[in-house]
Scaffold this motif. Sequence first.
Motif, PDB file in Angstrom:
ATOM      1  N   PHE A 174       1.027  -1.104   0.050  1.00  0.00           N
ATOM      2  CA  PHE A 174      -0.061   0.053   0.074  1.00  0.00           C
ATOM      3  C   PHE A 174       0.843   1.317   0.037  1.00  0.00           C
ATOM      4  O   PHE A 174       0.390   2.443  -0.001  1.00  0.00           O
ATOM      5  N   CYS A 175       2.169   1.366   0.012  1.00  0.00           N
ATOM      6  CA  CYS A 175       3.018   2.277   0.563  1.00  0.00           C
ATOM      7  C   CYS A 175       3.384   3.197  -0.685  1.00  0.00           C
ATOM      8  O   CYS A 175       3.658   2.690  -1.818  1.00  0.00           O
ATOM      9  N   GLN A 176       3.269   4.483  -0.408  1.00  0.00           N
ATOM     10  CA  GLN A 176       3.605   5.742  -1.238  1.00  0.00           C
ATOM     11  C   GLN A 176       4.794   6.359  -0.910  1.00  0.00           C
ATOM     12  O   GLN A 176       4.703   7.648  -1.198  1.00  0.00           O
ATOM     13  N   CYS A 177       5.901   5.767  -0.067  1.00  0.00           N
ATOM     14  CA  CYS A 177       6.823   6.654   0.328  1.00  0.00           C
ATOM     15  C   CYS A 177       7.967   6.706  -0.810  1.00  0.00           C
ATOM     16  O   CYS A 177       7.859   6.083  -1.778  1.00  0.00           O
ATOM     17  N   GLU A 178       8.666   7.474  -0.671  1.00  0.00           N
ATOM     18  CA  GLU A 178       9.725   7.952  -1.595  1.00  0.00           C
ATOM     19  C   GLU A 178      10.375   6.402  -2.237  1.00  0.00           C
ATOM     20  O   GLU A 178      10.784   6.423  -3.107  1.00  0.00           O
ATOM     21  N   HIS A 179      10.675   5.897  -1.171  1.00  0.00           N
ATOM     22  CA  HIS A 179      11.671   4.701  -1.602  1.00  0.00           C
ATOM     23  C   HIS A 179      10.919   3.558  -2.293  1.00  0.00           C
ATOM     24  O   HIS A 179      11.431   3.019  -3.064  1.00  0.00           O
ATOM     25  N   CYS A 180       9.569   3.635  -1.861  1.00  0.00           N
ATOM     26  CA  CYS A 180       8.533   2.466  -2.724  1.00  0.00           C
ATOM     27  C   CYS A 180       8.410   2.972  -4.161  1.00  0.00           C
ATOM     28  O   CYS A 180       8.377   2.228  -4.930  1.00  0.00           O
ATOM     29  N   LYS A 181       8.276   4.329  -4.094  1.00  0.00           N
ATOM     30  CA  LYS A 181       7.959   4.828  -5.434  1.00  0.00           C
ATOM     31  C   LYS A 181       9.092   4.681  -6.378  1.00  0.00           C
ATOM     32  O   LYS A 181       8.932   4.416  -7.456  1.00  0.00           O
TER      33      LYS A 181
ATOM     34  N   SER B  61      13.630  -4.051   4.731  1.00  0.00           N
ATOM     35  CA  SER B  61      12.355  -3.261   4.562  1.00  0.00           C
ATOM     36  C   SER B  61      12.645  -1.859   3.845  1.00  0.00           C
ATOM     37  O   SER B  61      13.759  -1.452   3.657  1.00  0.00           O
ATOM     38  N   HIS B  62      11.560  -1.568   3.106  1.00  0.00           N
ATOM     39  CA  HIS B  62      11.586  -0.265   2.455  1.00  0.00           C
ATOM     40  C   HIS B  62      11.709   1.015   3.449  1.00  0.00           C
ATOM     41  O   HIS B  62      12.383   1.975   2.828  1.00  0.00           O
ATOM     42  N   ASN B  63      11.629   0.803   4.823  1.00  0.00           N
ATOM     43  CA  ASN B  63      11.993   1.885   5.756  1.00  0.00           C
ATOM     44  C   ASN B  63      13.401   2.351   5.617  1.00  0.00           C
ATOM     45  O   ASN B  63      13.869   3.338   6.227  1.00  0.00           O
TER      46      ASN B  63
HETATM   47 ZN   LIG Z   1       7.398   2.694   1.404  1.00  0.00          ZN
END
Ligand SMILES: [Zn+2]
Length: 269
Positions: free
Chosen positions: A18-25, A239-241
């Motif tokens: 579900f993530c839309q953080c900069e790393h996932c994008k 982790s994407h974090n």
């Molecule tokens: Zn993310």
Amino acid sequence: MKIHLLGTSAAEGFPGIFCQCEHCKKARILGGKNIRTRTSAIIDDILKIDFPPDTNLHVLRDGIDLSKITDLLITHTHSDHLYPEDLSMRLPIYAHGFDHPLHVYGHDLPIFLCRNRIGNTDGHIIYHHTHAYRTYEVSNYKVTPLLADHNKQESCMIFAIEKNEKSFLYGHDTGWFPHETWEWLKGKQMDLIILDCTNGHFPVRHNHLNIEAVKEMQGLFLQENILKKEGKIIVTHFSHNIGLQHQDLEDIFKPLGIEVAYDGKMIEI
Ligand SMILES: [Zn+2]
Ligand SMILES: [Zn+2]
Ligand SMILES: [Zn+2]
């Protein structure tokens, strides 16, 4: 032994579902080795470790014949490692063309969860309740579950797997190994050690490892002769974090002689 890494992310995937953080994008744009699914591995096409919710994706992506799997080892019951509902799709009403049973090995909680969710398997799935530091004959492999530093609510395990003078350690999910696990490893000589590196640069080495802890472990493995001179360390379960794409991880680990896992990676030992 041929080890096929099916997934290399932490629980939410990388990019997170579900993530839309900069790393996932960024990972979605870069694609390739930056797309990581939930973790699992198959040894020699027959011995599987964990059964994550991305299993069907792994089968379709890598052309895997899951009916060949004779034995399944479960590390713990976090949902990124065990999705029992999909295991029930192996029962005769859903799966045809083979009749050998699947042997499932785990400590009490994964076995309880499978029995509870799958119900009567009529001998098509056979459960084996395993204990830490005891060695089990699983097909032609010697498998020893070792206690991990992970979810305190259950006895999470990592696995030492040996066959024909070759051995490797499937080392996640875990933080810094408990004392008993270090004691068991002393005197062993691994050809391959696969380690958790979920926490990246975060200063946390409990429940999951970070980069500093992996480096420290590498030193200890060499000092204690736990890793053969020509042996390999591979890091995984990112982790994407942590904000590190595949190339960033390569830049950190390559100078240390440590390999970075990616989905679909094959290793021969
Ligand atoms: Zn993310
Ligand atoms: Zn996990
Ligand atoms: Zn976990």
